[in-house]
Each structure stands twice: as C-alpha cells, then as structure tokens.
Scaffold this motif. Structure first.
Motif, PDB file in Angstrom:
ATOM      1  N   THR A  14       0.832  -1.206   0.000  1.00 17.38           N
ATOM      2  CA  THR A  14       0.000   0.000   0.000  1.00 17.38           C
ATOM      3  C   THR A  14       0.864   1.253   0.000  1.00 17.38           C
ATOM      4  O   THR A  14       0.513   2.261  -0.629  1.00 17.38           O
ATOM      5  N   THR A  15       1.988   1.195   0.673  1.00 16.95           N
ATOM      6  CA  THR A  15       2.912   2.333   0.641  1.00 16.95           C
ATOM      7  C   THR A  15       3.354   2.629  -0.791  1.00 16.95           C
ATOM      8  O   THR A  15       3.307   3.781  -1.249  1.00 16.95           O
ATOM      9  N   LEU A  16       3.757   1.586  -1.524  1.00 17.38           N
ATOM     10  CA  LEU A  16       4.185   1.802  -2.918  1.00 17.38           C
ATOM     11  C   LEU A  16       3.016   2.300  -3.768  1.00 17.38           C
ATOM     12  O   LEU A  16       3.213   3.096  -4.699  1.00 17.38           O
ATOM     13  N   ALA A  17       1.788   1.849  -3.433  1.00 20.77           N
ATOM     14  CA  ALA A  17       0.603   2.279  -4.185  1.00 20.77           C
ATOM     15  C   ALA A  17       0.286   3.754  -3.940  1.00 20.77           C
ATOM     16  O   ALA A  17      -0.531   4.329  -4.653  1.00 20.77           O
ATOM     17  N   GLU A  28      -5.698 -10.394 -18.853  1.00 19.00           N
ATOM     18  CA  GLU A  28      -5.522 -11.840 -18.958  1.00 19.00           C
ATOM     19  C   GLU A  28      -4.285 -12.356 -18.235  1.00 19.00           C
ATOM     20  O   GLU A  28      -4.149 -13.558 -18.020  1.00 19.00           O
ATOM     21  N   HIS A  29      -3.335 -11.470 -17.909  1.00 18.46           N
ATOM     22  CA  HIS A  29      -2.043 -11.968 -17.447  1.00 18.46           C
ATOM     23  C   HIS A  29      -1.586 -11.443 -16.088  1.00 18.46           C
ATOM     24  O   HIS A  29      -0.633 -11.975 -15.529  1.00 18.46           O
ATOM     25  N   HIS A  30      -2.229 -10.408 -15.582  1.00 18.66           N
ATOM     26  CA  HIS A  30      -1.717  -9.833 -14.338  1.00 18.66           C
ATOM     27  C   HIS A  30      -2.172 -10.632 -13.120  1.00 18.66           C
ATOM     28  O   HIS A  30      -3.323 -11.069 -13.040  1.00 18.66           O
ATOM     29  N   ALA A  31      -1.260 -10.789 -12.178  1.00 21.90           N
ATOM     30  CA  ALA A  31      -1.571 -11.476 -10.923  1.00 21.90           C
ATOM     31  C   ALA A  31      -1.804 -10.487  -9.796  1.00 21.90           C
ATOM     32  O   ALA A  31      -2.415 -10.835  -8.786  1.00 21.90           O
ATOM     33  N   VAL A  32      -1.281  -9.287  -9.962  1.00 16.36           N
ATOM     34  CA  VAL A  32      -1.330  -8.281  -8.901  1.00 16.36           C
ATOM     35  C   VAL A  32      -1.891  -6.985  -9.477  1.00 16.36           C
ATOM     36  O   VAL A  32      -1.521  -6.581 -10.585  1.00 16.36           O
ATOM     37  N   LEU A  33      -2.771  -6.351  -8.710  1.00 19.38           N
ATOM     38  CA  LEU A  33      -3.231  -5.008  -9.062  1.00 19.38           C
ATOM     39  C   LEU A  33      -2.934  -4.099  -7.872  1.00 19.38           C
ATOM     40  O   LEU A  33      -3.478  -4.300  -6.784  1.00 19.38           O
ATOM     41  N   LEU A  34      -2.024  -3.156  -8.112  1.00 19.20           N
ATOM     42  CA  LEU A  34      -1.759  -2.148  -7.082  1.00 19.20           C
ATOM     43  C   LEU A  34      -2.846  -1.088  -7.200  1.00 19.20           C
ATOM     44  O   LEU A  34      -2.970  -0.424  -8.239  1.00 19.20           O
TER      45      LEU A  34
END
Ligand SMILES: [Zn+2]
Length: 245
Positions: A108-111, A157-163
C-alpha cells in the motif's frame, strides 16, 4: 481440491492475513470460486479476520451485471464494496479463481507513491515481472458495479497483482494456496523496495532479460512450494490452538 478444501484454505488464509497484520479492522475481503465456477465464497461483513472459520464464509452466485441502482442487489451480510469488486472480477477474469484484497502496509505504501512502478530489485520481485497492473484513478470506495468491471479490465488476462493507487492491493490466482503465496512474496518484495528507497541511494534495478529469466525459473521451479507454504502455516495454527486447550 474439493469445495470443502477450498473453504478450509480460504478461511485459514483470512486468519493468516490477520496474523500478519495485513487486514483492516473488520474490513477487507477474500474470495474463491467453487461449485464448478458458478459460485464463490466471500468473507461476511463484520467478522474479524482472526476469527474466520470455514463455515463463516458466505456462498454467493457469480451473476451478470444488473441494472438496479447501486447497492440495491447486494446480498444480506455482504459488504457492498466486496460484492461489486469480487463478483465482477470472478465473472470477468478467468484466471482469478481466488481474489485476495488487503491493505498490507508495504504494498500500500508503494501504491501511494506518485507514478511508482514496481521495480525488479530482487529475486522475489522478478517473480512478478510483467504481472503487476496499476489502478491510478482512485475515485472513492467501490460503491458501484462498474468499479469491479474497471478493475477486471485492468487485471486483464495476465496480471496477478493489481496495485490499487491510494488504497491497497489485490492478488489473484488459480488456487487459494497460489494466491496466498503470491500475496506473501509480493509484500516481502514491496518491503524491500520501501527499505531500499528509504536509504536514498540509487536502486540497482535488474535488466528486463534477467528479470524475465528469473520469472520463468520461479514458474518452472520443481515441487509445489505454495501448497507446502500454506499447509505448514495451517499446521502451525492447528498446533497452537491445540496447545491452548
Ligand atoms: Zn480496500
């Protein structure tokens, strides 16, 4: 794994997220598709993550969008933002059989850093090479179904992470064990980046080719480390609860 196994794993992961301090009061949401893809399990509103048991998880239908006013169709006992987000992501993102959403501190900090791109800074980070998406348009809480559809489009289709900018993180996967393993590795990689940035020294970012090779090595690594990871943590929690009796 059968549906009861998924239910047990998801409840355990929710308790582990509380143990790590990655949850938010009695909020945040985790879900998993069961029932041949027609339904999903979701934590109920108001139940603390640390107390979540398999039978507490609610079984909900994966339904197409409806035209009713926002909030009108939310099932009883289910958080409105969780409903809009998880039902739509499960419906629209085939590889998102499991969705874990937390406000874990380092991700969350990086987000919350303006325009920050997740860096290929260490071996753990390389696991996520090309697999991190960004929502940089925070516009308040997810009170409408369209928010879930927007998040699903960003995951693609390919992302595993959503910031989730100014908000938190969402990790998706094929199994509860896989998604949880990714959640842990991602938070560790983010912790390293926050620490590295805090030194003020230039970052030794890896070449994309090296990052891509390392990602492939992660994917091809022998054994099922994600399953072993979750099994071991469940065993630790079971041993601790037995010793308290
Ligand atoms: Zn949130």
């Amino acid at each position: 794994m059968n549906d009861e196994g998924v239910r047990r794993d998801l409840a355990a992961v929710v308790r582990l997220i509380a143990r790590f301090g990655w949850h938010e009061a009695v909020a945040n949401h985790c879900s998993a598709v069961i029932g041949g893809g027609e339904q999903f399990l979701l934590n109920p509103i108001g139940r603390h993550f640390a107390r979540m048991q398999p039978d507490d998880l609610r079984l909900l239908p994966i339904v197409a969008p409806v035209v009713a006013p926002a909030g009108h169709e939310v099932p009883d006992g289910i958080d409105v933002t969780a409903w809009h987000l998880h039902a739509q992501v499960h419906r629209l993102v085939p590889h998102a059989k499991v969705v874990l959403h937390t406000h874990q501190p380092y991700a969350t900090t990086l987000a919350c850093l303006d325009g920050y791109e997740f860096q290929m800074l260490d071996q753990n980070a390389c696991r996520f090479f090309g697999r991190v998406a960004y929502d940089r348009e925070y516009g308040g809480m997810f009170m409408e179904e369209s928010a879930g559809e927007r998040v699903a489009r960003l995951l693609g289709e390919h992302h595993a992470v959503l910031l989730l900018g100014n908000h938190g993180v969402m990790v998706v996967g094929e199994t509860v064990a896989d998604a949880f393993d990714e959640l842990v590795y991602f938070e560790h990689a983010c912790r390293l980046q926050v620490l590295a940035l805090s030194t003020g020294r230039p970052l030794a970012v890896l070449d994309e080719a090296v990052a891509a090779t390392t990602r492939a090595q992660w994917a091809a690594y022998p054994g099922d480390a994600a399953r072993a990871h979750l099994d071991e943590l469940i065993a630790i929690m079971d041993e601790e609860s037995r010793s308290r009796r």
